[in-house]
Design an enzyme around this catalytic site. Structure first.
Site, PDB file in Angstrom:
ATOM      1  N   ASP A   1       1.022  -1.011  -0.145  1.00 42.61           N
ATOM      2  CA  ASP A   1      -0.523  -0.278   0.310  1.00 42.61           C
ATOM      3  C   ASP A   1       0.417   1.284   0.308  1.00 42.61           C
ATOM      4  OD1 ASP A   1      -1.671   2.438   1.278  1.00 42.61           O
ATOM      5  OD2 ASP A   1      -3.046   0.770   2.291  1.00 42.61           O
ATOM      6  N   ARG A   2       1.095   2.240  -1.268  1.00 45.21           N
ATOM      7  CA  ARG A   2       1.407   2.774  -1.037  1.00 45.21           C
ATOM      8  C   ARG A   2       1.139   4.407  -0.009  1.00 45.21           C
ATOM      9  NH1 ARG A   2      -0.181  -0.232  -4.154  1.00 45.21           N
ATOM     10  NH2 ARG A   2      -1.850   0.993  -4.199  1.00 45.21           N
TER      11      ARG A   2
ATOM     12  N   CYS B   1      -5.918  11.160  -7.755  1.00 41.78           N
ATOM     13  CA  CYS B   1      -5.923   9.808  -7.376  1.00 41.78           C
ATOM     14  C   CYS B   1      -7.029   8.683  -8.431  1.00 41.78           C
ATOM     15  CB  CYS B   1      -6.851   9.409  -6.464  1.00 41.78           C
ATOM     16  SG  CYS B   1      -6.743   7.780  -6.003  1.00 41.78           S
TER      17      CYS B   1
ATOM     18  N   CYS C   1      -0.231   5.568 -11.237  1.00 40.59           N
ATOM     19  CA  CYS C   1      -0.727   5.529  -9.720  1.00 40.59           C
ATOM     20  C   CYS C   1      -0.228   7.081  -8.968  1.00 40.59           C
ATOM     21  CB  CYS C   1      -0.232   4.316  -8.686  1.00 40.59           C
ATOM     22  SG  CYS C   1      -0.313   4.115  -6.869  1.00 40.59           S
ATOM     23  N   ASN C   2      -1.433   7.780  -9.159  1.00 40.09           N
ATOM     24  CA  ASN C   2      -0.563   9.440  -8.708  1.00 40.09           C
ATOM     25  C   ASN C   2       0.365   9.097  -7.219  1.00 40.09           C
ATOM     26  OD1 ASN C   2      -2.010  11.381 -10.066  1.00 40.09           O
ATOM     27  ND2 ASN C   2      -2.994   9.834  -9.546  1.00 40.09           N
ATOM     28  N   THR C   3      -0.086   8.547  -6.345  1.00 37.35           N
ATOM     29  CA  THR C   3       0.789   8.275  -4.659  1.00 37.35           C
ATOM     30  C   THR C   3       2.023   7.732  -5.022  1.00 37.35           C
ATOM     31  OG1 THR C   3      -1.199   7.837  -4.012  1.00 37.35           O
ATOM     32  CG2 THR C   3       0.419   7.891  -2.555  1.00 37.35           C
ATOM     33  N   ALA C   4       2.283   6.851  -6.024  1.00 34.80           N
ATOM     34  CA  ALA C   4       3.792   5.851  -6.142  1.00 34.80           C
ATOM     35  C   ALA C   4       4.420   6.896  -7.304  1.00 34.80           C
ATOM     36  CB  ALA C   4       3.791   4.345  -7.349  1.00 34.80           C
TER      37      ALA C   4
ATOM     38  N   LYS D   1     -12.267   0.926  -4.655  1.00 34.02           N
ATOM     39  CA  LYS D   1     -10.784  -0.104  -4.582  1.00 34.02           C
ATOM     40  C   LYS D   1     -11.371  -1.739  -4.726  1.00 34.02           C
ATOM     41  CE  LYS D   1      -6.665   1.889  -4.066  1.00 34.02           C
ATOM     42  NZ  LYS D   1      -6.131   1.698  -5.422  1.00 34.02           N
TER      43      LYS D   1
ATOM     44  N   THR E   1      -4.694  11.481  -2.113  1.00 29.75           N
ATOM     45  CA  THR E   1      -4.309  10.678  -1.147  1.00 29.75           C
ATOM     46  C   THR E   1      -3.400  11.767  -0.799  1.00 29.75           C
ATOM     47  OG1 THR E   1      -2.563   9.712  -1.823  1.00 29.75           O
ATOM     48  CG2 THR E   1      -4.145   8.400  -1.850  1.00 29.75           C
TER      49      THR E   1
END
Length: 231
Positions: free
Chosen positions: A48-49, A189, A79-82, A158, A121
């Site tokens: 989980d990022r 996101c 994936c933005n957070t990654a 999700k 996020t």
């Protein structure tokens, strides 16, 4: 001859499939052979990022190296957070990454807005604040309790919840950003556009994954130069 695109996916799977569909739709093609070759690692086992500790980084680096070994020439990651691990991904693979945060921030600047609201996020919001500031744009986020509501909704999406309740809640969160003074809105996101569309928002709406798909097509077909590796 187009560049081979490597996609680091699975974060989450539905968002990755949405990105791949957009990639295909935006490619000008009259036959199969006109499409871009895509190597995708759809790996839902990436940690989980949003969990502190950065456990996702080494897994993403391994994925990127595998894509490079399989023949990818440029990378993308819906994936933005990654994107917090972008440098590690490029170091591990030796390949440039088409930066989704940068693409979305540029698209926001092109709307003429001065203050941009972001649904994302906490990790993604940190990146967007930085990238929007580099464009001379103000950042608008949700208050703490509404940000927590966004995160809870994200995990429901999700888990497969795409119905009216999820759509209504995401629209209400977007309206909170508008009420706070946002003049444009970034779906920062990749799950957000699964339950929120441009016609539901009374502002310029930037779907980061959509803009990433467009940029990937332009780069892979060499309409635009590929990004370069950081020095």
């Amino acid at each position: 001859m187009s560049l081979v695109l490597g996609v680091l996916g699975g974060m989450g799977p539905a968002a990755t499939l949405d990105f791949l569909a957009k990639l295909q739709a935006y490619t000008p093609a009259e036959r199969d052979q006109d499409h871009i070759r895509v190597l995708a690692d759809i790996n839902p086992q990436v940690p989980d990022r949003n969990t502190p500790g950065g456990a996702a980084g080494p897994v993403l680096a391994e994925m990127a190296g595998g894509l490079a070994g399989a023949g990818a020439q440029v990378l993308a990651m819906p994936c933005n957070t990654a994107h917090a691990h972008a440098d590690l991904i490029m170091d591990a693979s030796g390949l440039p990454l088409i930066d989704m945060i940068a693409v979305a921030a540029q698209a926001a600047a092109e709307t003429g807005a001065h203050r941009v609201g972001v649904l994302g996020t906490k990790g993604a919001l940190r990146l967007y604040r930085e990238y929007l500031a580099a464009q001379g744009l103000g950042f608008v986020g949700l208050p703490a309790e509404r940000q927590e509501a966004f995160m809870a909704l994200l995990y429901r999406i999700k888990a497969g919840e795409f119905g009216a309740a999820a759509r209504n809640e995401m629209r209400a969160l977007a309206e909170d950003l508008m009420a706070a003074g946002a003049e444009a809105l970034i779906a920062g996101c990749t799950e957000a556009p699964l339950v929120l569309s441009a016609d539901e928002v009374r502002l310029p709406f930037i779907d980061a994954g959509d803009h990433l798909a467009r940029r990937c097509v332009a780069v892979c077909l060499e309409y635009e130069p590929a990004p370069t590796l950081p020095l």
